[in-house]
Design a protein around this motif. Structure first.
Motif, PDB file in Angstrom:
ATOM      1  N   CYS A 178      63.729  23.013  21.113  1.00 39.62           N
ATOM      2  CA  CYS A 178      64.438  23.319  19.874  1.00 39.62           C
ATOM      3  C   CYS A 178      64.326  24.816  19.592  1.00 39.62           C
ATOM      4  O   CYS A 178      63.222  25.382  19.684  1.00 39.62           O
ATOM      5  N   PRO A 179      65.429  25.495  19.249  1.00 38.43           N
ATOM      6  CA  PRO A 179      65.384  26.936  19.013  1.00 38.43           C
ATOM      7  C   PRO A 179      64.789  27.345  17.671  1.00 38.43           C
ATOM      8  O   PRO A 179      64.682  28.532  17.380  1.00 38.43           O
ATOM      9  N   ASP A 180      64.370  26.368  16.884  1.00 41.97           N
ATOM     10  CA  ASP A 180      63.734  26.616  15.588  1.00 41.97           C
ATOM     11  C   ASP A 180      62.276  26.172  15.694  1.00 41.97           C
ATOM     12  O   ASP A 180      62.001  24.967  15.762  1.00 41.97           O
ATOM     13  N   PRO A 181      61.306  27.109  15.707  1.00 41.76           N
ATOM     14  CA  PRO A 181      59.894  26.719  15.917  1.00 41.76           C
ATOM     15  C   PRO A 181      59.341  25.808  14.828  1.00 41.76           C
ATOM     16  O   PRO A 181      58.515  24.940  15.101  1.00 41.76           O
ATOM     17  N   VAL A 182      59.796  25.977  13.589  1.00 42.42           N
ATOM     18  CA  VAL A 182      59.308  25.130  12.495  1.00 42.42           C
ATOM     19  C   VAL A 182      59.821  23.705  12.671  1.00 42.42           C
ATOM     20  O   VAL A 182      59.064  22.729  12.579  1.00 42.42           O
ATOM     21  N   ALA A 183      61.115  23.575  12.953  1.00 42.37           N
ATOM     22  CA  ALA A 183      61.688  22.252  13.190  1.00 42.37           C
ATOM     23  C   ALA A 183      61.082  21.618  14.434  1.00 42.37           C
ATOM     24  O   ALA A 183      60.874  20.398  14.479  1.00 42.37           O
ATOM     25  N   ALA A 184      60.781  22.444  15.436  1.00 43.16           N
ATOM     26  CA  ALA A 184      60.213  21.930  16.684  1.00 43.16           C
ATOM     27  C   ALA A 184      58.881  21.237  16.429  1.00 43.16           C
ATOM     28  O   ALA A 184      58.601  20.170  16.987  1.00 43.16           O
ATOM     29  N   GLU A 185      58.047  21.822  15.591  1.00 38.65           N
ATOM     30  CA  GLU A 185      56.754  21.204  15.276  1.00 38.65           C
ATOM     31  C   GLU A 185      56.947  19.852  14.598  1.00 38.65           C
ATOM     32  O   GLU A 185      56.232  18.883  14.897  1.00 38.65           O
ATOM     33  N   LYS A 186      57.909  19.779  13.697  1.00 37.68           N
ATOM     34  CA  LYS A 186      58.188  18.514  13.010  1.00 37.68           C
ATOM     35  C   LYS A 186      58.714  17.478  14.007  1.00 37.68           C
ATOM     36  O   LYS A 186      58.384  16.293  13.909  1.00 37.68           O
ATOM     37  N   MET A 187      59.533  17.919  14.949  1.00 33.48           N
ATOM     38  CA  MET A 187      60.087  17.013  15.958  1.00 33.48           C
ATOM     39  C   MET A 187      58.986  16.441  16.847  1.00 33.48           C
ATOM     40  O   MET A 187      58.978  15.247  17.150  1.00 33.48           O
ATOM     41  N   VAL A 188      58.077  17.298  17.274  1.00 32.03           N
ATOM     42  CA  VAL A 188      56.960  16.840  18.101  1.00 32.03           C
ATOM     43  C   VAL A 188      56.159  15.775  17.365  1.00 32.03           C
ATOM     44  O   VAL A 188      55.813  14.727  17.925  1.00 32.03           O
ATOM     45  N   GLN A 189      55.863  16.037  16.105  1.00 31.90           N
ATOM     46  CA  GLN A 189      55.086  15.079  15.314  1.00 31.90           C
ATOM     47  C   GLN A 189      55.839  13.763  15.165  1.00 31.90           C
ATOM     48  O   GLN A 189      55.252  12.673  15.260  1.00 31.90           O
ATOM     49  N   ALA A 190      57.150  13.841  14.940  1.00 31.54           N
ATOM     50  CA  ALA A 190      57.946  12.628  14.781  1.00 31.54           C
ATOM     51  C   ALA A 190      57.969  11.807  16.069  1.00 31.54           C
ATOM     52  O   ALA A 190      57.888  10.571  16.036  1.00 31.54           O
ATOM     53  N   ILE A 191      58.054  12.469  17.218  1.00 35.24           N
ATOM     54  CA  ILE A 191      58.049  11.765  18.498  1.00 35.24           C
ATOM     55  C   ILE A 191      56.699  11.090  18.736  1.00 35.24           C
ATOM     56  O   ILE A 191      56.633   9.939  19.186  1.00 35.24           O
ATOM     57  N   LEU A 192      55.619  11.788  18.415  1.00 39.12           N
ATOM     58  CA  LEU A 192      54.286  11.212  18.605  1.00 39.12           C
ATOM     59  C   LEU A 192      54.077  10.004  17.686  1.00 39.12           C
ATOM     60  O   LEU A 192      53.442   9.020  18.082  1.00 39.12           O
ATOM     61  N   GLU A 193      54.612  10.070  16.474  1.00 38.63           N
ATOM     62  CA  GLU A 193      54.493   8.936  15.558  1.00 38.63           C
ATOM     63  C   GLU A 193      55.305   7.741  16.069  1.00 38.63           C
ATOM     64  O   GLU A 193      54.861   6.594  15.977  1.00 38.63           O
ATOM     65  N   ALA A 194      56.480   8.017  16.616  1.00 38.40           N
ATOM     66  CA  ALA A 194      57.289   6.939  17.187  1.00 38.40           C
ATOM     67  C   ALA A 194      56.587   6.320  18.396  1.00 38.40           C
ATOM     68  O   ALA A 194      56.606   5.100  18.585  1.00 38.40           O
ATOM     69  N   LYS A 195      55.961   7.185  19.204  1.00 36.96           N
ATOM     70  CA  LYS A 195      55.217   6.702  20.365  1.00 36.96           C
ATOM     71  C   LYS A 195      54.066   5.805  19.942  1.00 36.96           C
ATOM     72  O   LYS A 195      53.825   4.741  20.544  1.00 36.96           O
ATOM     73  N   GLU A 196      53.369   6.210  18.899  1.00 34.87           N
ATOM     74  CA  GLU A 196      52.241   5.419  18.391  1.00 34.87           C
ATOM     75  C   GLU A 196      52.736   4.069  17.858  1.00 34.87           C
ATOM     76  O   GLU A 196      52.050   3.047  18.004  1.00 34.87           O
ATOM     77  N   ALA A 197      53.926   4.068  17.281  1.00 25.77           N
ATOM     78  CA  ALA A 197      54.500   2.836  16.743  1.00 25.77           C
ATOM     79  C   ALA A 197      55.212   2.018  17.819  1.00 25.77           C
ATOM     80  O   ALA A 197      55.822   0.991  17.504  1.00 25.77           O
ATOM     81  N   LYS A 198      55.130   2.476  19.071  1.00 26.48           N
ATOM     82  CA  LYS A 198      55.786   1.828  20.208  1.00 26.48           C
ATOM     83  C   LYS A 198      57.299   1.711  19.985  1.00 26.48           C
ATOM     84  O   LYS A 198      57.923   0.691  20.249  1.00 26.48           O
ATOM     85  N   ASP A 199      57.856   2.824  19.473  1.00 27.34           N
ATOM     86  CA  ASP A 199      59.287   2.879  19.206  1.00 27.34           C
ATOM     87  C   ASP A 199      59.834   4.183  19.794  1.00 27.34           C
ATOM     88  O   ASP A 199      59.134   4.873  20.548  1.00 27.34           O
ATOM     89  N   SER A 200      61.069   4.527  19.474  1.00 22.76           N
ATOM     90  CA  SER A 200      61.679   5.723  20.063  1.00 22.76           C
ATOM     91  C   SER A 200      62.664   6.348  19.092  1.00 22.76           C
ATOM     92  O   SER A 200      63.067   5.721  18.100  1.00 22.76           O
ATOM     93  N   LEU A 201      63.068   7.588  19.385  1.00 21.27           N
ATOM     94  CA  LEU A 201      63.979   8.337  18.525  1.00 21.27           C
ATOM     95  C   LEU A 201      65.099   8.976  19.342  1.00 21.27           C
ATOM     96  O   LEU A 201      64.898   9.368  20.494  1.00 21.27           O
ATOM     97  N   GLY A 202      66.267   9.110  18.718  1.00 21.76           N
ATOM     98  CA  GLY A 202      67.388   9.810  19.331  1.00 21.76           C
ATOM     99  C   GLY A 202      67.623  11.136  18.650  1.00 21.76           C
ATOM    100  O   GLY A 202      66.845  11.564  17.797  1.00 21.76           O
TER     101      GLY A 202
END
Length: 354
Positions: A178-202
């Motif tokens: 992601c070309p926005d470092p602030v948004a990128a951090e939020k995206m990483v966290q969201a993916i990790l939360e989805a992974k923990e919930a055994k789900d996925s994101l688009g």
């Protein structure tokens, strides 16, 4: 089962997710182009699994080997054959569900069409098939660079998280591209939360091409936007494609949407770029902009309802190693498909007139 792209710069990919190897054959690449395994590997390394905590843990180095068509660092004009060998394929997780259709996957449709399918990771329907596209795309990218064309992509949005700033250098600094470092951090966290919930994101992936010469594309069947749409839709998980203003175009009036012309250093330019770099199916010299809607990864480790090959209603639990979001790895694949289309049209265009 068609696996060939292009008319002049023709690419055929082959191989399965859990087979012994994957590869691509390029036919029609002009002689004299500087190519090396290292150059191709750079793009492949951006696509491969196991790079970070937001991708599948499957470990594949994806090392490319050039088997033909290149001698002393330059293409010879002969077909270029590229191969990599699968090193970490584990089919054991699929044995228990070999007769079940995974929701969201191509299992049922492949079975309905062919009556026989490779249950190991989906075979050709697996995103691992895109190795050949990226390898061939790296060669197409090298060809395009001889005329100054640059292609790059990024994750514009992941689920509900949108980028707000743009820094091209930031794209490959973070694992979500992601070309926005602030948004990128939020995206990483969201993916990790989805992974923990055994789900996925688009999310939404954008690809751009700079310095494309005007005149690429045909006015009817082989419109540039039509070929780009087909190429992008052929990528696994892509459910929507828009070019330029895309689906926002109907919110504008004709006067607002039209890109007015002006002259700059003897070249026709446009004040805006609602058309996304093409008019009437032909490039106009402005930046080409394509966006892809990428669905959430279909493999989620939660119980789901399904049926088996005998028509019995069953429950399925898909286990194994999967990306909690495929968006970061779609970026290099989408770049490759853009490069393949533009390289093919560039070679085709050289025959358009005397």
């Amino acid at each position: 089962m068609a696996s060939t792209y292009g008319r002049m710069f023709r690419v055929t990919t082959w191989g399965e997710s859990h087979g012994p190897a994957l590869g691509a054959v390029i036919d029609g690449c002009p002689a004299g182009l500087e190519i090396s395994e290292e150059l191709i590997q750079r793009d492949l390394d951006r696509r491969r699994v196991g790079q970070s905590k937001v991708t599948s843990p499957r470990q594949e180095k994806d090392r490319v080997q050039i088997l033909s068509g290149v001698f002393e660092g330059r293409t010879t004009g002969a077909p270029i054959s590229l191969i990599t060998y699968n090193a970490d394929a584990d089919s054991s997780k699929y044995d228990a569900i070999r007769d079940l259709f995974r929701p969201g996957h191509a299992d049922y449709t492949y079975w309905a069409k062919y009556g026989h399918r490779d249950h190991r990771g989906g075979g050709r329907s697996s995103a691992r098939e895109t190795w050949g596209r990226v390898a061939a795309g790296a060669v197409a990218r090298a060809l395009l660079r001889t005329i100054g064309v640059e292609v790059y992509g990024f994750v514009r949005q992941l689920h509900t998280i949108q980028m707000e700033t743009f820094d091209r250098d930031e794209i490959d600094r973070n694992p979500v591209r992601c070309p926005d470092p602030v948004a990128a951090e939020k995206m990483v966290q969201a993916i990790l939360e989805a992974k923990e919930a055994k789900d996925s994101l688009g999310g939404l992936v954008e690809v751009r091409a700079d310095n494309v010469p005007p005149g690429l594309g045909e006015p009817t069947a082989d419109k540039l936007d039509a070929l780009l749409g087909q190429a992008m839709f052929s990528i696994p998980a892509v459910k929507g494609v828009e070019i330029g203003e895309g689906f926002g175009a109907f919110l504008l009036t004709g006067k607002q949407h039209n890109d007015e012309f002006y002259m700059e250093n003897g070249r026709v330019r446009t004040y805006s770029n609602h058309a996304g770099g093409m008019l009437g199916g032909i490039s106009n010299g402005e930046q080409i902009v394509v966006r892809l809607a990428v669905k959430p990864t279909s493999s989620v480790s939660q119980p789901q309802r399904t049926v088996d090959i005998h028509g019995n209603e069953r429950e399925i639990l898909v286990e194994g190693r999967h990306d909690p979001s495929i968006c970061p790895r779609v970026v290099p694949v989408a770049e490759a498909m853009m490069c393949l289309v533009l390289a093919d049209l560039y070679l085709w265009n050289r025959m358009a007139r005397v």
